[in-house]
Design a protein around this motif. Structure first.
Motif, PDB file in Angstrom:
ATOM      1  N   GLY A   9      11.275  -7.742  -4.738  1.00  0.00           N
ATOM      2  CA  GLY A   9      11.192  -8.705  -3.821  1.00  0.00           C
ATOM      3  C   GLY A   9       9.781  -9.400  -3.946  1.00  0.00           C
ATOM      4  N   ASP A  10       9.363  -9.853  -5.202  1.00  0.00           N
ATOM      5  CA  ASP A  10       8.026 -10.410  -5.526  1.00  0.00           C
ATOM      6  C   ASP A  10       6.798  -9.397  -5.149  1.00  0.00           C
ATOM      7  OD1 ASP A  10       9.162 -12.895  -6.357  1.00  0.00           O
ATOM      8  OD2 ASP A  10       9.391 -13.381  -4.095  1.00  0.00           O
ATOM      9  N   GLY A  11       7.144  -8.151  -5.120  1.00  0.00           N
ATOM     10  CA  GLY A  11       6.258  -7.192  -4.933  1.00  0.00           C
ATOM     11  C   GLY A  11       5.830  -6.663  -3.586  1.00  0.00           C
ATOM     12  N   ARG A  12       6.834  -7.161  -2.652  1.00  0.00           N
ATOM     13  CA  ARG A  12       6.369  -6.949  -1.259  1.00  0.00           C
ATOM     14  C   ARG A  12       7.157  -5.393  -1.007  1.00  0.00           C
ATOM     15  NH1 ARG A  12       8.997 -11.541  -1.011  1.00  0.00           N
ATOM     16  NH2 ARG A  12      10.836 -10.745  -0.332  1.00  0.00           N
ATOM     17  N   GLY A  36      14.271   1.999   7.089  1.00  0.00           N
ATOM     18  CA  GLY A  36      12.937   1.870   7.970  1.00  0.00           C
ATOM     19  C   GLY A  36      11.970   0.669   7.516  1.00  0.00           C
ATOM     20  N   ARG A  37      10.999   0.386   8.500  1.00  0.00           N
ATOM     21  CA  ARG A  37      10.023  -0.366   8.279  1.00  0.00           C
ATOM     22  C   ARG A  37      10.711  -1.745   7.523  1.00  0.00           C
ATOM     23  NH1 ARG A  37       4.779   1.891   8.540  1.00  0.00           N
ATOM     24  NH2 ARG A  37       4.780   3.906   8.372  1.00  0.00           N
ATOM     25  N   GLY A  38      11.817  -2.180   8.455  1.00  0.00           N
ATOM     26  CA  GLY A  38      12.310  -3.639   7.832  1.00  0.00           C
ATOM     27  C   GLY A  38      13.075  -3.479   6.642  1.00  0.00           C
ATOM     28  N   ALA A  39      13.444  -2.438   6.137  1.00  0.00           N
ATOM     29  CA  ALA A  39      14.175  -2.446   4.846  1.00  0.00           C
ATOM     30  C   ALA A  39      15.112  -1.423   4.636  1.00  0.00           C
ATOM     31  CB  ALA A  39      12.966  -2.355   3.380  1.00  0.00           C
ATOM     32  N   TRP A  70       4.189   3.829  -5.132  1.00  0.00           N
ATOM     33  CA  TRP A  70       5.007   3.962  -6.284  1.00  0.00           C
ATOM     34  C   TRP A  70       5.306   5.439  -6.529  1.00  0.00           C
ATOM     35  CZ3 TRP A  70       4.035   5.974 -10.976  1.00  0.00           C
ATOM     36  CH2 TRP A  70       5.089   5.748 -12.249  1.00  0.00           C
ATOM     37  N   LEU A  71       4.330   6.382  -6.305  1.00  0.00           N
ATOM     38  CA  LEU A  71       4.368   7.734  -6.273  1.00  0.00           C
ATOM     39  C   LEU A  71       5.277   8.035  -5.121  1.00  0.00           C
ATOM     40  CD1 LEU A  71       1.092   8.892  -7.562  1.00  0.00           C
ATOM     41  CD2 LEU A  71       3.106   9.189  -8.846  1.00  0.00           C
ATOM     42  N   TRP A  72       4.955   7.878  -3.840  1.00  0.00           N
ATOM     43  CA  TRP A  72       5.540   8.348  -2.748  1.00  0.00           C
ATOM     44  C   TRP A  72       7.054   8.245  -2.703  1.00  0.00           C
ATOM     45  CZ3 TRP A  72       3.665  10.590   2.163  1.00  0.00           C
ATOM     46  CH2 TRP A  72       4.845  10.354   3.066  1.00  0.00           C
ATOM     47  N   THR A  73       7.480   7.002  -3.151  1.00  0.00           N
ATOM     48  CA  THR A  73       8.980   6.687  -3.007  1.00  0.00           C
ATOM     49  C   THR A  73       9.650   7.552  -4.149  1.00  0.00           C
ATOM     50  OG1 THR A  73       8.523   4.782  -4.680  1.00  0.00           O
ATOM     51  CG2 THR A  73       8.604   4.035  -2.555  1.00  0.00           C
ATOM     52  N   VAL A 127       5.215  -2.656   0.592  1.00  0.00           N
ATOM     53  CA  VAL A 127       3.893  -2.326   0.238  1.00  0.00           C
ATOM     54  C   VAL A 127       2.862  -2.922   1.528  1.00  0.00           C
ATOM     55  CG1 VAL A 127       2.046  -3.221  -1.515  1.00  0.00           C
ATOM     56  CG2 VAL A 127       4.488  -2.749  -2.098  1.00  0.00           C
ATOM     57  N   ARG A 128       1.996  -2.044   1.726  1.00  0.00           N
ATOM     58  CA  ARG A 128       1.066  -2.082   2.948  1.00  0.00           C
ATOM     59  C   ARG A 128      -0.193  -1.417   2.704  1.00  0.00           C
ATOM     60  NH1 ARG A 128       4.925   1.687   3.696  1.00  0.00           N
ATOM     61  NH2 ARG A 128       4.397   3.609   4.771  1.00  0.00           N
TER      62      ARG A 128
END
Length: 276
Positions: free
Chosen positions: A244-247, A72-75, A130-133, A95-96
């Motif tokens: 991914g460089d923090g993405r 989802g969301r491109g990953a 970070w927590l959600w995942t 990350v958004r």
């Protein structure tokens, strides 16, 4: 019961990719190709089915290999393990911008919301994800998703933010195999992640109970020798790492079917995915 000291850690592989198009199909393809490479068979010999609960299963030559999938969301992300002693969960999120603190106050455990509120405002969205995942990954490992209070299920909190480790490591050419062929891996599993020194193959020590890499560990290679269980759940441990460089951030959870193994190693790496 846990494993006896001195035994090799239970190996878990987490592969992730950015995708265009149908992320569900891309995740299924990545799961099949990655499992085929792990097992040293052709992709046509492995396929994905589902348990009555909806949990994805590998079938054919992949039967018995543990798998968890996120898309989802491109990953997309896939976690794999050949040990029958663990269940897995994985989640990947970009990350958004989010109303992180407001959501945390409404849904997370109070200690987590307080921890998030104590961070600089610019860091809160990253820290929330970070927590959600991890919560998503733990829910999958438990077979519950975020039902039964999953959002308020407590996660270990780091003593410093941001946690060490960031970036992406590409897997060697040929892993995962293409759909029209395969490269059998060494007997111990898939090819080593680029930059992972053999002397460190068993993983670094844990940091605050989390599967986080210390600063000298190769980016996106994660591991620990002795997993520390989640609060109130002695059979489960979780982790998250920025890639991914923090993405993106990838969360992974391991739950022991007969108690949490005493030694677990987790490797996270970027690879190609398609919607084939």
């Amino acid at each position: 019961m846990g494993e006896q000291p001195g035994l090799d850690p239970v190996p878990v592989w987490v592969l992730w990719s950015e995708v265009d198009g149908d992320a569900r199909l891309a995740a299924r393809s990545l799961a099949v190709r990655s499992a085929a490479g792990l097992l040293g068979v052709g992709p046509s010999e492995v396929w994905v089915s589902h348990a009555a609960s909806g949990r994805p299963l590998l079938d054919g030559a992949g039967r018995g290999t543990r798998v968890s999938v996120s898309h989802g969301r491109g990953a997309v992300a896939v976690a794999l393990c050949r040990s029958p002693r663990v269940d897995l969960g994985v989640d990947v999120e970009p990350v958004r911008p989010l109303a992180a603190l407001a959501v945390a106050r409404g849904y997370l455990a109070p200690a987590e919301a307080d921890w998030l509120g104590g961070l600089a405002a610019v860091e809160r969205d990253r820290a929330f994800l970070w927590l959600w995942t991890q919560k998503e990954a733990v829910g999958k490992a438990l077979g519950l998703g975020l039902r039964s209070g999953g959002m308020s299920r407590p996660m270990p909190l780091p003593t410093a933010w941001p946690p060490p480790g960031n970036g992406g490591v590409a897997l060697p050419t040929g892993w995962p195999p293409s759909d029209d062929g395969h490269r059998p891996p060494p007997a111990e599993g898939p090819p080593p992640i680029a930059g992972l020194a053999p002397s460190l193959a068993k993983g670094p020590p844990s940091i605050d109970g989390l599967l986080q890499p210390p600063t000298e560990w190769p980016p996106s290679a994660v591991g620990l020798v002795t997993p520390i269980p989640l609060p109130g759940d002695p059979a489960t441990s979780s982790a998250a790492v920025f890639v991914g460089d923090g993405r993106h951030v990838v969360g992974v959870a391991v739950r022991g079917t007969d108690g949490l193994p005493e030694r677990v190693s987790v490797r996270v790496a970027h690879c190609a995915a398609d919607a084939g």
